[in-house]
Each structure stands twice: as structure tokens, then as C-alpha cells.
Design a protein around this motif. Structure first.
Motif, short mmCIF file in Angstrom:
data_model
loop_
_atom_site.label_atom_id
_atom_site.label_comp_id
_atom_site.label_asym_id
_atom_site.label_seq_id
_atom_site.Cartn_x
_atom_site.Cartn_y
_atom_site.Cartn_z
N ARG A 7 0.82 -1.21 0.00
CA ARG A 7 0.00 0.00 0.00
C ARG A 7 0.86 1.26 0.00
O ARG A 7 0.55 2.23 -0.70
N ILE A 8 1.90 1.26 0.80
CA ILE A 8 2.79 2.43 0.87
C ILE A 8 3.49 2.63 -0.46
O ILE A 8 3.53 3.74 -0.99
N LEU A 9 4.04 1.56 -1.03
CA LEU A 9 4.72 1.65 -2.33
C LEU A 9 3.75 2.14 -3.40
O LEU A 9 4.09 3.02 -4.20
N GLN A 10 2.54 1.61 -3.40
CA GLN A 10 1.56 2.02 -4.40
C GLN A 10 1.22 3.50 -4.25
O GLN A 10 1.17 4.24 -5.24
N ALA A 11 0.98 3.97 -3.04
CA ALA A 11 0.63 5.37 -2.82
C ALA A 11 1.77 6.30 -3.21
O ALA A 11 1.55 7.32 -3.88
N VAL A 12 3.00 5.95 -2.84
CA VAL A 12 4.15 6.81 -3.15
C VAL A 12 4.38 6.87 -4.66
O VAL A 12 4.55 7.95 -5.23
N LEU A 13 4.40 5.71 -5.32
CA LEU A 13 4.59 5.70 -6.78
C LEU A 13 3.48 6.46 -7.50
O LEU A 13 3.73 7.21 -8.43
N TYR A 14 2.25 6.24 -7.05
CA TYR A 14 1.09 6.91 -7.65
C TYR A 14 1.27 8.42 -7.60
O TYR A 14 1.11 9.12 -8.60
N GLU A 15 1.63 8.94 -6.44
CA GLU A 15 1.76 10.39 -6.28
C GLU A 15 2.98 10.94 -7.00
O GLU A 15 2.90 12.01 -7.61
N VAL A 16 4.09 10.24 -6.97
CA VAL A 16 5.31 10.72 -7.65
C VAL A 16 5.07 10.84 -9.16
O VAL A 16 5.40 11.84 -9.78
N ILE A 17 4.46 9.81 -9.74
CA ILE A 17 4.17 9.84 -11.17
C ILE A 17 3.14 10.93 -11.49
O ILE A 17 3.27 11.67 -12.47
N ALA A 18 2.12 11.05 -10.65
CA ALA A 18 1.09 12.08 -10.86
C ALA A 18 1.72 13.47 -10.83
O ALA A 18 1.43 14.31 -11.69
N ILE A 19 2.57 13.73 -9.86
CA ILE A 19 3.23 15.03 -9.75
C ILE A 19 4.08 15.29 -10.99
O ILE A 19 4.10 16.41 -11.52
N ALA A 20 4.77 14.26 -11.48
CA ALA A 20 5.61 14.40 -12.67
C ALA A 20 4.78 14.78 -13.89
O ALA A 20 5.29 15.46 -14.79
N PHE A 21 3.53 14.37 -13.96
CA PHE A 21 2.66 14.73 -15.09
C PHE A 21 1.93 16.05 -14.85
O PHE A 21 1.81 16.88 -15.75
N VAL A 22 1.38 16.23 -13.66
CA VAL A 22 0.54 17.38 -13.38
C VAL A 22 1.33 18.68 -13.37
O VAL A 22 0.87 19.70 -13.91
N GLY A 23 2.53 18.67 -12.79
CA GLY A 23 3.35 19.89 -12.75
C GLY A 23 3.57 20.50 -14.13
O GLY A 23 3.20 21.66 -14.37
N PRO A 24 4.13 19.74 -15.07
CA PRO A 24 4.34 20.29 -16.41
C PRO A 24 3.04 20.63 -17.15
O PRO A 24 2.98 21.62 -17.88
N ALA A 25 1.99 19.83 -16.93
CA ALA A 25 0.70 20.13 -17.58
C ALA A 25 0.15 21.47 -17.12
O ALA A 25 -0.33 22.27 -17.93
N LEU A 26 0.22 21.74 -15.82
CA LEU A 26 -0.24 23.03 -15.31
C LEU A 26 0.63 24.17 -15.82
O LEU A 26 0.15 25.26 -16.10
N SER A 27 1.92 23.90 -15.96
CA SER A 27 2.84 24.91 -16.49
C SER A 27 2.45 25.30 -17.91
O SER A 27 2.39 26.49 -18.24
N LEU A 28 2.16 24.31 -18.73
CA LEU A 28 1.75 24.58 -20.12
C LEU A 28 0.38 25.26 -20.18
O LEU A 28 0.18 26.21 -20.93
N ALA A 29 -0.55 24.77 -19.38
CA ALA A 29 -1.92 25.29 -19.43
C ALA A 29 -2.03 26.73 -18.95
O ALA A 29 -2.84 27.49 -19.46
N PHE A 30 -1.19 27.11 -17.98
CA PHE A 30 -1.34 28.44 -17.38
C PHE A 30 -0.13 29.34 -17.58
O PHE A 30 -0.05 30.41 -16.98
N ASP A 31 0.80 28.90 -18.43
CA ASP A 31 1.99 29.70 -18.75
C ASP A 31 2.72 30.16 -17.48
O ASP A 31 3.04 31.33 -17.33
N LYS A 32 2.95 29.21 -16.60
CA LYS A 32 3.68 29.46 -15.36
C LYS A 32 4.96 28.63 -15.39
O LYS A 32 5.07 27.66 -16.14
N SER A 33 5.93 29.01 -14.56
CA SER A 33 7.18 28.27 -14.53
C SER A 33 6.94 26.85 -14.02
O SER A 33 6.06 26.63 -13.18
N GLN A 34 7.73 25.93 -14.52
CA GLN A 34 7.59 24.54 -14.07
C GLN A 34 7.96 24.40 -12.59
O GLN A 34 7.40 23.55 -11.90
N THR A 35 8.85 25.24 -12.10
CA THR A 35 9.19 25.20 -10.68
C THR A 35 7.95 25.52 -9.85
O THR A 35 7.66 24.84 -8.86
N SER A 36 7.22 26.53 -10.25
CA SER A 36 6.01 26.93 -9.52
C SER A 36 4.93 25.85 -9.60
O SER A 36 4.32 25.50 -8.58
#
Length: 146
Positions: A7-36
Motif C-alpha cells: 500500500r505504501i509503495l503504491q501510494a508513493v509511486l502513484y503520487e510521484v508519477i502524478a506530480i511528474a505529469f501534473v506539474g508540467p501540464a499546469l505549467s503549459l496550461a497556465f503559462d507558469k514556470s515549471q518550478t512553480s
């Protein structure tokens, strides 16, 4: 692997991969820096994980007091709507402030995230089970529960 480790491995992997996708997608969608937007993705993920734990604790306490046992479609629907509804109330203001957008725009972005996570959860769980095998609750010949 033990159920807790799985369960812990699944939750951690799920969130790490999600963050890796969501961060850049929000950056493109809202023209904000990827760091932000990476920071925002981490904050949103933390809120979602915390809410998941708290909501399920409250829901299960409520559920334990019900005269009808089991999880019918209606109860599962109520669970999902309650979880997602609560999450919207928490995430929309954070997204609005962080991205400097209107609450309406943040709500629409949140709906986009909802669609993404619906598909992502199905794909991720399938892939996780293919790589790590089914959990004991689904793999054995023991009694089935609903």
C-alpha cells in the motif's frame, strides 16, 4: 511483499508519477514556470493524501453505525461524491491563489484534473498489479467481499 508495504509503495509511486505529469501540464496550461507548478502539484498531492485519510476515517466511522452492511452502488457513489466534492472545496482556492486565476478558471482546471485522475488511477492500478502482482485480497481463493 506485505500488504502494508504494498500500500505504501503504491501510494508513493502513484503520487510521484502524478506530480511528474501534473506539474508540467499546469505549467503549459497556465503559462507558469515549471518550478512553480511542480510546487503546486506537490501541495495538491499532499492535500489529496491528507483528505483521503481523513475522509475515509470519517466515512468508515459513519459506515460502521449503519444498520445495512456492505457497500452498495449508492454507498460507493456517496463515498466518491463526498471525497471528490470535499477535495474540490480545498483545491480550487489553492489553485486560484497559486496560479493567480479566477476561482471559476481554477474550478475548470480542477475538473480537468478529475478526468485525468480518473483515467490515471485505472491505468496506474492495472500497471502496478502487472508489475507487482495482485494483492492477497484479490489473488487468493478465499472468500470474496464486496
Amino acid at each position: 511483499m506485505s500488504p502494508t508495504t504494498r500500500r505504501i509503495l503504491q501510494a508513493v509511486l502513484y503520487e510521484v508519477i502524478a506530480i511528474a505529469f501534473v506539474g508540467p501540464a499546469l505549467s503549459l496550461a497556465f503559462d507558469k514556470s515549471q518550478t512553480s507548478t511542480f510546487g503546486l502539484a506537490v501541495v495538491l498531492s499532499t492535500i489529496a493524501l491528507t483528505w483521503n485519510y481523513a475522509f475515509n476515517w470519517v466515512f468508515e466511522r459513519w459506515e460502521s453505525r449503519q444498520s445495512v452492511r456492505g457497500r452498495s452502488f449508492a454507498r460507493r457513489l456517496a463515498h466518491g461524491a463526498g471525497f471528490e466534492g470535499g477535495l474540490v472545496f480545498m483545491l480550487v482556492p489553492v489553485m486560484s491563489l497559486w496560479l493567480e486565476i479566477s476561482p471559476a478558471a481554477a474550478f475548470v482546471a480542477n475538473l480537468g484534473l478529475l478526468v485525468f485522475f480518473f483515467v490515471y488511477a485505472i491505468v496506474f492500478t492495472w500497471a502496478f498489479d502487472r508489475v507487482f502482482g495482485l494483492p492477497a485480497s484479490a489473488a487468493g481463493n478465499g472468500p470474496r467481499t464486496v
